[in-house]
Design a protein around this motif. Structure first.
Motif, PDB file in Angstrom:
ATOM      1  N   LEU A 168      87.606 165.743  58.209  1.00 31.73           N
ATOM      2  CA  LEU A 168      88.516 166.113  57.121  1.00 31.73           C
ATOM      3  C   LEU A 168      88.164 167.489  56.560  1.00 31.73           C
ATOM      4  O   LEU A 168      89.059 168.323  56.311  1.00 31.73           O
ATOM      5  N   VAL A 169      86.886 167.748  56.369  1.00 27.30           N
ATOM      6  CA  VAL A 169      86.458 169.049  55.852  1.00 27.30           C
ATOM      7  C   VAL A 169      86.818 170.155  56.836  1.00 27.30           C
ATOM      8  O   VAL A 169      87.279 171.242  56.441  1.00 27.30           O
ATOM      9  N   ASP A 170      86.631 169.916  58.123  1.00 22.13           N
ATOM     10  CA  ASP A 170      86.982 170.923  59.128  1.00 22.13           C
ATOM     11  C   ASP A 170      88.485 171.223  59.110  1.00 22.13           C
ATOM     12  O   ASP A 170      88.894 172.390  59.263  1.00 22.13           O
ATOM     13  N   ARG A 171      89.299 170.207  58.921  1.00 22.50           N
ATOM     14  CA  ARG A 171      90.747 170.445  58.870  1.00 22.50           C
ATOM     15  C   ARG A 171      91.133 171.255  57.636  1.00 22.50           C
ATOM     16  O   ARG A 171      92.044 172.070  57.690  1.00 22.50           O
ATOM     17  N   LEU A 172      90.448 170.987  56.527  1.00 23.36           N
ATOM     18  CA  LEU A 172      90.736 171.777  55.322  1.00 23.36           C
ATOM     19  C   LEU A 172      90.297 173.225  55.495  1.00 23.36           C
ATOM     20  O   LEU A 172      90.932 174.142  54.952  1.00 23.36           O
ATOM     21  N   ARG A 173      89.238 173.441  56.249  1.00 29.94           N
ATOM     22  CA  ARG A 173      88.761 174.808  56.462  1.00 29.94           C
ATOM     23  C   ARG A 173      89.719 175.630  57.304  1.00 29.94           C
ATOM     24  O   ARG A 173      89.779 176.862  57.174  1.00 29.94           O
ATOM     25  N   ILE A 174      90.454 174.976  58.186  1.00 30.21           N
ATOM     26  CA  ILE A 174      91.428 175.711  59.005  1.00 30.21           C
ATOM     27  C   ILE A 174      92.808 175.722  58.342  1.00 30.21           C
ATOM     28  O   ILE A 174      93.818 175.947  58.998  1.00 30.21           O
ATOM     29  N   ARG A 175      92.836 175.433  57.037  1.00 30.30           N
ATOM     30  CA  ARG A 175      94.036 175.546  56.211  1.00 30.30           C
ATOM     31  C   ARG A 175      95.109 174.517  56.567  1.00 30.30           C
ATOM     32  O   ARG A 175      96.310 174.784  56.419  1.00 30.30           O
ATOM     33  N   GLU A 176      94.702 173.365  57.027  1.00 31.91           N
ATOM     34  CA  GLU A 176      95.680 172.303  57.231  1.00 31.91           C
ATOM     35  C   GLU A 176      96.081 171.750  55.859  1.00 31.91           C
ATOM     36  O   GLU A 176      95.232 171.573  54.992  1.00 31.91           O
ATOM     37  N   PRO A 177      97.365 171.488  55.626  1.00 33.64           N
ATOM     38  CA  PRO A 177      97.780 170.959  54.319  1.00 33.64           C
ATOM     39  C   PRO A 177      97.014 169.684  53.967  1.00 33.64           C
ATOM     40  O   PRO A 177      96.762 168.839  54.826  1.00 33.64           O
ATOM     41  N   LEU A 178      96.651 169.572  52.702  1.00 29.94           N
ATOM     42  CA  LEU A 178      95.821 168.461  52.254  1.00 29.94           C
ATOM     43  C   LEU A 178      96.455 167.088  52.514  1.00 29.94           C
ATOM     44  O   LEU A 178      95.760 166.181  52.982  1.00 29.94           O
ATOM     45  N   PRO A 179      97.750 166.875  52.243  1.00 26.32           N
ATOM     46  CA  PRO A 179      98.313 165.538  52.523  1.00 26.32           C
ATOM     47  C   PRO A 179      98.200 165.134  53.994  1.00 26.32           C
ATOM     48  O   PRO A 179      97.840 163.996  54.299  1.00 26.32           O
ATOM     49  N   GLU A 180      98.513 166.082  54.904  1.00 20.23           N
ATOM     50  CA  GLU A 180      98.411 165.755  56.334  1.00 20.23           C
ATOM     51  C   GLU A 180      96.956 165.513  56.745  1.00 20.23           C
ATOM     52  O   GLU A 180      96.657 164.606  57.535  1.00 20.23           O
TER      53      GLU A 180
END
Length: 293
Positions: free
Chosen positions: A149-161
């Motif tokens: 989850l942290v890695d996805r947030l780091r690559i600017r993936e929208p938080l809900p997805e």
């Protein structure tokens, strides 16, 4: 005995014993192969874990040795195969419920993370900053999914997805409830998230306490079944080794068929008890939410 004509030790072994040994080895080999194919423990990435495969191999070896030893001592083919299968599948039939233990550990980790996330948000930081701050101190049962989850947030993936995909990684109905609250807050940006997380953490703690009490009661039942089974098998084994005349009818073909029936009833009873101990979990309502990967 003619001293000039030494006896071959293998010739002293009854032919039926040799046939029984061969049959038992073949039967156990088939069962071990089936267990190796079906009983592999998946790792975090979905592939079989090495530790689970190693444990399964040790159980299979113990079952093979116990079956051969029983066969040599009793000269009963059914007893040798039955004891071998029982020892090889002991964890599956009479051991601890590994799946339920993993579920309890995951639920405990989820409750701890929910409380940690609530306390971190109290410091007036956003949800995007609070999640990475709590990932490093999370329990091992939840840490791999949180790291993703942290890695996805780091690559600017929208938080809900990212949160929905996190729910798919955890794959637990209780996690869906927490994730649903976080997704709503991420989309609406409304107040009251601390109160919601507090209520969710309390609810998760209550569910965790109930599941722990249930597992403790089932553990005592499993222990009682193990004791009864060991006593029955121990008495039968002592009679077969030290009082062969008493159990001589079981050495016949019809006696072996009777043992097959007894063993089948015993396995059916153990399987039934195992099925009763299985925990029925609710279906996930966020299942497939992160399907657009």
């Amino acid at each position: 005995m003619n001293p000039g004509n030494p006896v071959n030790p293998l010739a002293a072994v009854a032919p039926e014993v040799l046939v029984a040994l061969t049959a038992a080895a073949a039967g156990l080999g088939v069962v071990v192969t089936v267990l190796g194919v079906r009983g592999r423990v998946p790792g975090p990435s979905g592939r079989p874990g090495r530790r689970g495969s190693a444990g399964l191999g040790r159980q299979a070896l113990f079952g093979l040795g116990a079956g051969l030893l029983t066969l040599v001592l009793t000269r009963w083919v059914v007893a040798g195969i039955g004891i071998g299968l029982l020892v090889a599948g002991w964890q599956r039939l009479l051991g601890g419920n590994a799946e339920e233990n993993r579920g309890i550990a995951r639920l405990d980790a989820l409750a701890n993370w929910t409380e940690s996330l609530r306390d971190t948000i109290a410091g007036a930081i956003g949800l995007e900053q609070a999640i990475p701050a709590t990932a490093g101190t999370s329990a091992p049962a939840l840490r791999p999914a949180l790291n993703l989850l942290v890695d996805r947030l780091r690559i600017r993936e929208p938080l809900p997805e990212a949160l929905q995909r996190f729910a798919d990684d955890v794959d637990d109905p209780s996690a869906d409830v927490v994730v649903a609250a976080l997704v709503l807050n991420a989309r609406l940006r409304g107040p009251g998230l601390r109160d919601v997380l507090t209520a969710l953490a309390t609810s998760t703690r209550e569910e965790l306490d109930v599941r722990r009490r249930i597992e403790a009661s089932r553990r005592s039942i499993r222990r009682s079944v193990q004791i009864v089974l060991l006593i029955v098998l121990g008495v039968m084994g002592l009679l077969a080794v030290f009082n062969r005349d008493y159990v001589a009818p079981y050495s016949t073909f019809s006696g072996q068929l009777a043992l097959v029936l007894v063993a089948a009833l015993m396995v059916a009873g153990l399987t039934w008890l195992r099925r009763l101990a299985r925990v029925e979990t609710h279906e996930r309502f966020l299942l497939g939410a992160g399907g657009a990967r």
